[in-house]
Design an enzyme around this catalytic site. Structure first.
Site, PDB file in Angstrom:
ATOM      1  N   SER A 202      13.218   3.309  -1.647  1.00 52.75           N
ATOM      2  CA  SER A 202      12.488   3.802  -0.479  1.00 52.75           C
ATOM      3  C   SER A 202      13.457   4.491   0.486  1.00 52.75           C
ATOM      4  O   SER A 202      14.139   5.422   0.078  1.00 52.75           O
ATOM      5  CB  SER A 202      11.716   2.647   0.173  1.00 52.75           C
ATOM      6  OG  SER A 202      10.735   3.145   1.030  1.00 52.75           O
ATOM      7  N   GLU A 323       2.087   3.228  -6.044  1.00 55.44           N
ATOM      8  CA  GLU A 323       2.927   3.006  -4.868  1.00 55.44           C
ATOM      9  C   GLU A 323       2.157   2.431  -3.669  1.00 55.44           C
ATOM     10  O   GLU A 323       2.618   1.547  -2.988  1.00 55.44           O
ATOM     11  CB  GLU A 323       3.605   4.323  -4.456  1.00 55.44           C
ATOM     12  CG  GLU A 323       4.721   4.769  -5.401  1.00 55.44           C
ATOM     13  CD  GLU A 323       6.039   4.060  -5.127  1.00 55.44           C
ATOM     14  OE1 GLU A 323       6.156   3.410  -4.081  1.00 55.44           O
ATOM     15  OE2 GLU A 323       6.951   4.155  -5.970  1.00 55.44           O
TER      16      GLU A 323
END
Ligand SMILES: *[C@@H]1O[C@H](CO)[C@@H](O)[C@H](O)[C@H]1NC(C)=O
Ligand SMILES: *[C@@H]1O[C@H](CO)[C@@H](O)[C@H](O)[C@H]1NC(C)=O
Length: 534
Positions: A202, A323
């Site tokens: 991330s 996701e």
């Protein structure tokens, strides 16, 4: 006689104390670590690599002085100021620029091991390097040295004012200091300074990409980016001189003088500054630094940056198959909105009064439907693609164009240890954002040892990652554990490894959605905010 006696005594001492605390001599001085109890490795915890400037905690960090005495590296609890995610408490101190080094016992200065350095995610506002999330035992078992590092977050890491005092990207520059430290000192621990891989998830993946993009010296040989690259719409913002004023105002000082505000903020408890930062709309993410005569880290917009390092650095990158699963699972219908299309597109495109752009994307994902249970998963797909998947895909193209050799994966496994799903009691669907982390690290929230099925995923993903670290090839040969050969992508063969109960090789993941967005970006390149600024 005397000599023999001394030798015997020495032998006896060594024999009687098989677990001697490891002591290492580095360029910064002596560092004493600890033997781990959950594996065959030693730990050097909380080594300071830089120091925050107390009179300007929002600015660049300073070098950490050499150690006069032995530094006792036994505490990994330092955490940079933030509202952390496990107890939702404001925690942390500015004495947080520490890193941890985990060394398999077989590493020696004669038998140097490759090095893997982790940069945590958390949207540039949360995260910490300690063992609570980043238990090292699965990775060090692979005979590699693991380093995890802290960097400043939120207002302390990402205030961007276009001034020499606060030029921006302080948190990324903290990472850079840590990477310089690793390059200079890791051989003292038995690490190979010429075989360093940096990896992150991330915001950590975004950070890794910025290290690849930046013009700073090359401090690593390979990179792994998990669910995040600098192409993410949320990975860059403009400088914002109003930030210190807004923070000061919330904390009781009404001024329109930026320097006064900064001076005042330097005296306020970091926890209070963090609390104030969460109550203002200003964002704390990387920015493009103006040329104001101080060291710069990001010099051009990532959408347009060339990546000269890509041809010398091996790359492994991918994302998870759903996701945005967790944010969408339990969201009440009333909170779903078709406004997501405009809101998200506006982060990258100048939509002005163009209604059509937004409707094309909306029609592709949900047709003419109004919000209902039917389109919950379509909206999830859009946000998954737009926020994570397609940015990674665009990065793949950029790396290829710059001569990169790139391995691509999709993580789809849904088991008992998916990090974010587990924490949110979600049992349906595939792999959500950050779910793969707990198959790479021993995360303390899991009290029980892994099931056989989960252990297999742990063994597979850590072996794939470690093979990449050691050989530059995640599957140098096929084995019982890794029965497929994973090859890099090419322009014509967009191959990827699907990491699930079975390992399978596929081509062009989510190709319809991805190709639609490819076309959309291509057709609207002139509307990209990044291009308008130039
Ligand atoms: C620390 O910050 C202050 C205030 O910006 C600055 O005057 C000083 O030079 C900085 N210290 C160092 C060692 O750079
Ligand atoms: C998950 O379930 C546990 C046990 O029922 C509960 O304590 C916890 O609050 C739940 N977490 C979330 C995020 O719903």
């Amino acid at each position: 006689m005397k000599v023999v006696f001394v030798c015997l005594l020495l032998l006896y001492t060594v024999w009687a104390l098989p677990r001697v605390d490891p002591l290492v001599e580095t360029k910064k001085g002596l560092i004493r670590g600890l033997q781990a109890t959950d594996g065959d490795y030693s730990m050097f915890l909380g080594i300071p690599f830089a120091k925050v400037n107390a009179s300007n905690p929002f600015g660049p960090s300073l070098p950490y002085p050499d150690f006069d005495d032995v530094f006792e590296a036994n505490d990994d609890t330092a955490i940079c100021p933030q509202r952390e995610e496990f107890n939702n408490q404001l925690v942390g101190t500015l004495d947080c620029l520490h890193l941890n080094v985990y060394v398999p016992n077989k590493a020696t200065t004669r038998n140097k091991l490759p090095v893997l350095v982790w940069i945590y995610g958390g949207g540039f506002t949360i995260g910490f390097a300690g063992r609570f999330v980043h238990g090292p035992k699965y990775l060090v078992k692979q005979d590699i040295i693991l380093v995890t590092l802290n960097y400043r977050l939120g207002p302390y890491g990402f205030m961007c004012l276009d001034t020499p005092e606060v030029p921006g990207n302080q948190g990324l520059k903290d990472q850079l200091s840590a990477l310089r430290w690793v390059k200079q000192n890791i051989d003292s621990f038995g690490g190979d300074a010429n075989k360093i891989t940096i990896f992150g998830e991330s915001a950590g993946g975004v950070s890794v990409d910025y290290h690849l993009l930046s013009e700073q010296e090359k401090l690593f040989n390979q990179v792994i980016l998990q669910s995040g690259t600098a192409q993410c719409p949320w990975a860059v913002a403009d400088s914002d001189r109003s930030t210190p004023l807004a923070l000061a105002k919330r904390l009781g000082l009404d001024t329109d003088d930026v320097e006064d505000a900064l001076k005042f903020l330097a005296t306020v408890e970091p926890n209070l500054v963090v609390a104030a930062s969460l109550e203002i709309p200003n964002r704390f993410v990387p920015c493009i630094e103006k040329d104001i005569g101080v060291e710069r880290f990001i010099t051009s917009h990532p959408v347009n940056s060339p990546i000269p390092k890509a041809k010398d650095v091996l790359i492994l990158t991918g994302y998870n198959n759903q996701e945005m699963l967790v944010p969408f699972v339990n969201r009440p219908i009333s909170s779903l909105s078709l406004n997501t299309f405009r809101r998200n597109l506006a982060m990258m495109f100048d939509l002005s009064d163009d209604e059509e752009l937004e409707s094309i994307v909306r029609q592709f994902y949900v047709g003419d439907d109004e919000v209902s249970e039917e389109i919950r998963w379509d909206l999830m797909d859009f946000e998954s693609d737009y926020t994570f998947g397609h940015p990674v895909h665009r990065s793949l193209h950029k790396y290829l164009e710059n001569g990169g050799r790139v391995y691509h994966y999709i993580f789809s496994y849904a088991g008992g240890r998916n990090f974010v799903k587990y924490r949110n009691n979600v049992t349906i669907g595939g792999a959500s954002h950050a779910d793969e982390i707990s198959y790479l690290f021993d995360v303390a929230i899991f009290k029980e040892s892994p099931s056989e099925e989960d252990q297999l995923i742990i063994d597979r993903i850590t072996t794939l990652w470690a093979n990449f670290v050691k050989y530059g090839d995640p599957t140098p040969e096929t084995t019982d554990l890794l029965p497929v050969k994973w090859t890099p992508i090419t322009k014509d063969a967009f191959t990827y490894l699907d990491i699930d109960r079975e390992l399978t090789i596929g081509s062009r993941p989510f190709h319809k959605r991805t190709t639609f967005l490819d076309l959309f970006y291509k057709a609207n390149k002139h509307l990209l905010i990044a291009n308008k600024e130039n």
